[in-house]
Motif scaffolding. Structure first.
Motif, PDB file in Angstrom:
ATOM      1  N   ALA A  80       0.840  -1.150   0.232  1.00 22.95           N
ATOM      2  CA  ALA A  80      -0.180   0.061   0.026  1.00 22.95           C
ATOM      3  C   ALA A  80       0.788   1.229   0.114  1.00 22.95           C
ATOM      4  N   CYS A  81       1.855   0.859   0.588  1.00 25.33           N
ATOM      5  CA  CYS A  81       3.004   2.339   0.754  1.00 25.33           C
ATOM      6  C   CYS A  81       3.621   2.324  -0.700  1.00 25.33           C
ATOM      7  N   GLY A  87       3.109   6.380  -7.794  1.00 27.29           N
ATOM      8  CA  GLY A  87       2.475   7.670  -8.354  1.00 27.29           C
ATOM      9  C   GLY A  87       1.060   7.636  -8.354  1.00 27.29           C
ATOM     10  N   ALA A  88       0.507   6.615  -7.757  1.00 30.03           N
ATOM     11  CA  ALA A  88      -0.940   6.503  -7.768  1.00 30.03           C
ATOM     12  C   ALA A  88      -1.671   7.472  -6.702  1.00 30.03           C
ATOM     13  N   GLY A  90      -5.540   9.237  -4.907  1.00 36.23           N
ATOM     14  CA  GLY A  90      -6.967   8.933  -4.683  1.00 36.23           C
ATOM     15  C   GLY A  90      -7.283   7.731  -4.182  1.00 36.23           C
ATOM     16  N   LEU A  91      -6.527   6.932  -3.661  1.00 31.22           N
ATOM     17  CA  LEU A  91      -6.962   5.716  -2.821  1.00 31.22           C
ATOM     18  C   LEU A  91      -7.880   6.078  -1.513  1.00 31.22           C
ATOM     19  N   ASP A  92      -8.599   5.305  -1.441  1.00 31.76           N
ATOM     20  CA  ASP A  92      -9.675   5.437  -0.360  1.00 31.76           C
ATOM     21  C   ASP A  92      -8.915   5.155   1.113  1.00 31.76           C
ATOM     22  N   ASP A  93      -8.187   4.172   1.170  1.00 40.82           N
ATOM     23  CA  ASP A  93      -7.717   3.971   2.640  1.00 40.82           C
ATOM     24  C   ASP A  93      -5.980   4.303   2.566  1.00 40.82           C
ATOM     25  N   SER A  94      -5.731   4.485   3.694  1.00 45.84           N
ATOM     26  CA  SER A  94      -4.343   4.727   4.220  1.00 45.84           C
ATOM     27  C   SER A  94      -3.548   3.347   4.214  1.00 45.84           C
ATOM     28  N   THR A 117      -8.179  -4.200  -3.633  1.00 43.85           N
ATOM     29  CA  THR A 117      -8.446  -4.176  -4.933  1.00 43.85           C
ATOM     30  C   THR A 117      -7.842  -2.546  -5.428  1.00 43.85           C
ATOM     31  N   GLN A 118      -7.990  -1.607  -4.720  1.00 40.53           N
ATOM     32  CA  GLN A 118      -7.449  -0.382  -5.117  1.00 40.53           C
ATOM     33  C   GLN A 118      -5.789  -0.527  -5.645  1.00 40.53           C
ATOM     34  N   VAL A 119      -5.235  -1.133  -4.345  1.00 43.56           N
ATOM     35  CA  VAL A 119      -3.653  -1.368  -4.270  1.00 43.56           C
ATOM     36  C   VAL A 119      -3.339  -2.040  -5.720  1.00 43.56           C
TER      37      VAL A 119
END
Length: 224
Positions: A80-81, A87-88, A90-94, A117-119
Protein backbone atom coordinates in the motif's frame (compact mmCIF):
# COMPACT_ATOMS: atom_id res chain seq x y z
CA UNK A 1 12.05 -9.09 1.07
CA UNK A 2 8.58 -9.16 2.60
CA UNK A 3 7.14 -10.73 -0.53
CA UNK A 4 9.41 -13.76 -0.21
CA UNK A 5 8.71 -14.04 3.51
CA UNK A 6 4.94 -14.02 3.16
CA UNK A 7 5.12 -16.48 0.26
CA UNK A 8 7.23 -18.78 2.41
CA UNK A 9 4.84 -18.86 5.38
CA UNK A 10 1.82 -19.18 3.08
CA UNK A 11 3.40 -22.12 1.26
CA UNK A 12 4.17 -23.77 4.62
CA UNK A 13 0.55 -23.19 5.73
CA UNK A 14 -0.80 -24.71 2.51
CA UNK A 15 1.38 -27.80 2.93
CA UNK A 16 0.41 -28.19 6.59
CA UNK A 17 -3.27 -27.78 5.77
CA UNK A 18 -2.96 -30.48 3.11
CA UNK A 19 -1.57 -32.76 5.82
CA UNK A 20 -4.44 -31.81 8.14
CA UNK A 21 -6.98 -32.58 5.40
CA UNK A 22 -5.35 -35.97 4.81
CA UNK A 23 -5.49 -36.89 8.52
CA UNK A 24 -9.10 -35.71 8.78
CA UNK A 25 -10.10 -37.73 5.73
CA UNK A 26 -8.52 -40.80 7.33
CA UNK A 27 -10.51 -40.07 10.49
CA UNK A 28 -13.70 -39.91 8.43
CA UNK A 29 -12.96 -43.34 6.98
CA UNK A 30 -12.45 -44.77 10.45
CA UNK A 31 -15.71 -43.24 11.68
CA UNK A 32 -17.53 -44.66 8.67
CA UNK A 33 -16.15 -48.09 9.57
CA UNK A 34 -17.56 -47.63 13.06
CA UNK A 35 -20.97 -46.70 11.63
CA UNK A 36 -20.98 -49.67 9.26
CA UNK A 37 -19.43 -52.41 11.41
CA UNK A 38 -19.58 -51.18 15.00
CA UNK A 39 -16.86 -50.46 17.52
CA UNK A 40 -13.86 -52.71 18.07
CA UNK A 41 -10.74 -52.40 20.21
CA UNK A 42 -8.52 -51.97 17.17
CA UNK A 43 -10.77 -49.31 15.68
CA UNK A 44 -10.94 -47.50 18.99
CA UNK A 45 -7.14 -47.38 19.17
CA UNK A 46 -6.89 -46.13 15.58
CA UNK A 47 -9.43 -43.39 16.23
CA UNK A 48 -7.62 -42.27 19.39
CA UNK A 49 -4.29 -42.14 17.54
CA UNK A 50 -5.78 -40.23 14.60
CA UNK A 51 -7.50 -37.82 17.02
CA UNK A 52 -4.24 -37.05 18.83
CA UNK A 53 -2.41 -36.46 15.56
CA UNK A 54 -5.23 -34.23 14.29
CA UNK A 55 -5.22 -32.17 17.50
CA UNK A 56 -1.44 -31.67 17.34
CA UNK A 57 -1.65 -30.61 13.71
CA UNK A 58 -4.43 -28.15 14.61
CA UNK A 59 -2.16 -26.59 17.23
CA UNK A 60 0.72 -26.29 14.79
CA UNK A 61 -1.65 -24.90 12.19
CA UNK A 62 -2.82 -22.20 14.61
CA UNK A 63 0.77 -21.09 15.24
CA UNK A 64 1.51 -20.99 11.53
CA UNK A 65 -1.74 -19.13 10.86
CA UNK A 66 -0.74 -16.40 13.31
CA UNK A 67 2.63 -16.15 11.55
CA UNK A 68 0.79 -15.81 8.22
CA UNK A 69 -1.37 -13.01 9.63
CA UNK A 70 1.68 -11.13 10.91
CA UNK A 71 3.66 -11.47 7.66
CA UNK A 72 0.63 -10.71 5.49
CA UNK A 73 -0.21 -7.60 7.52
CA UNK A 74 3.33 -6.25 7.07
CA UNK A 75 3.23 -7.09 3.37
CA UNK A 76 -0.15 -5.39 2.80
CA UNK A 77 1.12 -2.26 4.55
CA UNK A 78 4.26 -2.27 2.39
CA UNK A 79 2.50 -2.73 -0.97
CA UNK A 80 0.00 0.00 0.00
CA UNK A 81 2.95 2.33 0.63
CA UNK A 82 4.66 1.22 -2.59
CA UNK A 83 1.68 2.00 -4.77
CA UNK A 84 1.77 5.59 -3.56
CA UNK A 85 5.50 5.71 -4.20
CA UNK A 86 4.75 4.61 -7.76
CA UNK A 87 2.57 7.69 -8.20
CA UNK A 88 -0.99 6.45 -7.58
CA UNK A 89 -3.45 9.05 -6.30
CA UNK A 90 -6.95 8.97 -4.83
CA UNK A 91 -6.86 5.70 -2.90
CA UNK A 92 -9.57 5.59 -0.25
CA UNK A 93 -7.59 3.91 2.55
CA UNK A 94 -4.22 4.68 4.07
CA UNK A 95 -1.65 1.85 4.34
CA UNK A 96 -2.52 1.57 8.03
CA UNK A 97 -6.22 1.16 7.37
CA UNK A 98 -5.56 -1.30 4.54
CA UNK A 99 -4.40 -3.58 7.36
CA UNK A 100 -6.54 -2.22 10.19
CA UNK A 101 -9.91 -2.94 8.55
CA UNK A 102 -9.34 -6.66 9.09
CA UNK A 103 -9.75 -6.12 12.83
CA UNK A 104 -12.97 -4.04 12.67
CA UNK A 105 -16.13 -6.15 13.08
CA UNK A 106 -18.59 -6.03 10.16
CA UNK A 107 -16.39 -3.55 8.28
CA UNK A 108 -13.93 -6.39 7.77
CA UNK A 109 -16.42 -8.06 5.44
CA UNK A 110 -15.86 -5.51 2.64
CA UNK A 111 -13.36 -2.75 3.41
CA UNK A 112 -10.17 -4.88 3.28
CA UNK A 113 -11.24 -6.14 -0.14
CA UNK A 114 -11.79 -2.57 -1.36
CA UNK A 115 -8.36 -1.51 -0.12
CA UNK A 116 -6.64 -4.54 -1.68
CA UNK A 117 -8.48 -4.03 -4.98
CA UNK A 118 -7.36 -0.40 -5.19
CA UNK A 119 -3.76 -1.35 -4.39
CA UNK A 120 -3.86 -4.05 -7.09
CA UNK A 121 -5.34 -1.76 -9.76
CA UNK A 122 -3.02 1.14 -8.87
CA UNK A 123 -0.03 -1.20 -9.08
CA UNK A 124 -1.12 -2.23 -12.55
CA UNK A 125 -1.74 1.31 -13.82
CA UNK A 126 -0.89 4.04 -11.26
CA UNK A 127 -2.15 6.90 -13.43
CA UNK A 128 -5.51 5.41 -14.48
CA UNK A 129 -6.36 2.74 -11.95
CA UNK A 130 -9.92 4.08 -11.39
CA UNK A 131 -10.87 2.95 -14.90
CA UNK A 132 -10.00 -0.71 -14.31
CA UNK A 133 -12.29 -3.46 -13.03
CA UNK A 134 -11.86 -5.81 -10.07
CA UNK A 135 -9.65 -8.79 -11.03
CA UNK A 136 -11.22 -12.22 -10.75
CA UNK A 137 -8.34 -13.57 -8.69
CA UNK A 138 -9.01 -11.06 -5.91
CA UNK A 139 -12.75 -11.72 -6.01
CA UNK A 140 -12.19 -15.48 -5.75
CA UNK A 141 -9.68 -15.11 -2.90
CA UNK A 142 -12.02 -12.86 -0.93
CA UNK A 143 -15.01 -15.17 -1.42
CA UNK A 144 -13.09 -18.16 -0.04
CA UNK A 145 -11.57 -16.05 2.75
CA UNK A 146 -15.01 -14.94 3.97
CA UNK A 147 -16.48 -18.44 3.58
CA UNK A 148 -13.61 -19.96 5.57
CA UNK A 149 -13.99 -17.44 8.37
CA UNK A 150 -17.76 -17.93 8.53
CA UNK A 151 -17.23 -21.68 8.65
CA UNK A 152 -14.80 -21.30 11.56
CA UNK A 153 -17.27 -19.04 13.37
CA UNK A 154 -20.06 -21.57 12.90
CA UNK A 155 -17.92 -24.45 14.16
CA UNK A 156 -16.81 -22.60 17.29
CA UNK A 157 -20.30 -21.28 18.09
CA UNK A 158 -22.58 -24.20 17.35
CA UNK A 159 -20.70 -27.50 17.40
CA UNK A 160 -20.94 -29.40 20.66
CA UNK A 161 -19.09 -32.54 21.86
CA UNK A 162 -20.44 -35.66 20.14
CA UNK A 163 -20.45 -39.22 21.53
CA UNK A 164 -21.82 -41.22 18.60
CA UNK A 165 -20.13 -42.25 15.37
CA UNK A 166 -22.83 -40.50 13.36
CA UNK A 167 -22.44 -37.25 15.29
CA UNK A 168 -18.65 -37.38 15.12
CA UNK A 169 -18.81 -38.12 11.40
CA UNK A 170 -21.00 -35.06 10.76
CA UNK A 171 -18.78 -32.88 12.91
CA UNK A 172 -15.67 -34.09 11.13
CA UNK A 173 -17.27 -33.35 7.75
CA UNK A 174 -18.01 -29.76 8.80
CA UNK A 175 -14.47 -29.30 10.07
CA UNK A 176 -13.09 -30.77 6.87
CA UNK A 177 -15.16 -28.37 4.74
CA UNK A 178 -13.78 -25.45 6.73
CA UNK A 179 -10.23 -26.70 6.23
CA UNK A 180 -10.85 -27.03 2.49
CA UNK A 181 -12.13 -23.44 2.29
CA UNK A 182 -9.10 -22.15 4.20
CA UNK A 183 -6.78 -24.19 2.00
CA UNK A 184 -8.19 -22.65 -1.19
CA UNK A 185 -8.14 -19.14 0.34
CA UNK A 186 -4.48 -19.53 1.36
CA UNK A 187 -3.50 -20.87 -2.07
CA UNK A 188 -5.30 -18.00 -3.83
CA UNK A 189 -3.70 -15.43 -1.52
CA UNK A 190 -0.32 -16.94 -2.36
CA UNK A 191 -1.09 -16.19 -6.02
CA UNK A 192 -2.23 -12.66 -5.09
CA UNK A 193 1.04 -11.99 -3.26
CA UNK A 194 3.14 -13.33 -6.13
CA UNK A 195 1.33 -11.43 -8.87
CA UNK A 196 0.99 -8.15 -7.00
CA UNK A 197 4.64 -8.20 -5.97
CA UNK A 198 5.65 -8.87 -9.56
CA UNK A 199 3.38 -6.08 -10.87
CA UNK A 200 4.90 -3.54 -8.51
CA UNK A 201 8.45 -4.59 -9.37
CA UNK A 202 7.72 -4.36 -13.09
CA UNK A 203 6.11 -0.92 -12.72
CA UNK A 204 9.03 0.29 -10.63
CA UNK A 205 11.52 -0.96 -13.25
CA UNK A 206 9.49 0.69 -16.02
CA UNK A 207 9.54 4.02 -14.20
CA UNK A 208 13.25 3.72 -13.48
CA UNK A 209 13.92 3.07 -17.16
CA UNK A 210 11.85 6.07 -18.30
CA UNK A 211 14.03 8.57 -20.20
CA UNK A 212 12.57 11.63 -18.48
CA UNK A 213 14.91 13.40 -16.08
CA UNK A 214 13.69 12.85 -12.54
CA UNK A 215 14.52 14.86 -9.51
CA UNK A 216 13.11 13.95 -6.12
CA UNK A 217 10.36 11.38 -6.81
CA UNK A 218 8.07 9.40 -4.60
CA UNK A 219 9.16 6.30 -6.52
CA UNK A 220 12.48 6.52 -4.67
CA UNK A 221 10.66 5.29 -1.57
CA UNK A 222 9.66 2.01 -3.26
CA UNK A 223 10.61 -1.05 -1.18
CA UNK A 224 9.74 -4.76 -1.37
Amino acid sequence: MLGNGVRGVLAAFVLLTLAVVGVMFHGLQLLQQGIDAGISTGLQDELASAGRLQLNLFRLQLVLMLACYAWAGCWIYRVACNVRALGAKGLDDSPGWAVGWYAVPFMNLMRPMRAMTQVWLASRAPARWQKLGTPRLLAAWWAFWIAGNLSYWFVTQYLRPEHTFEGLHTQQMLLLCGQALNLVAAALFLLVVSRLTRMQMEEHERQQAAPAVRTSSLADAFVL
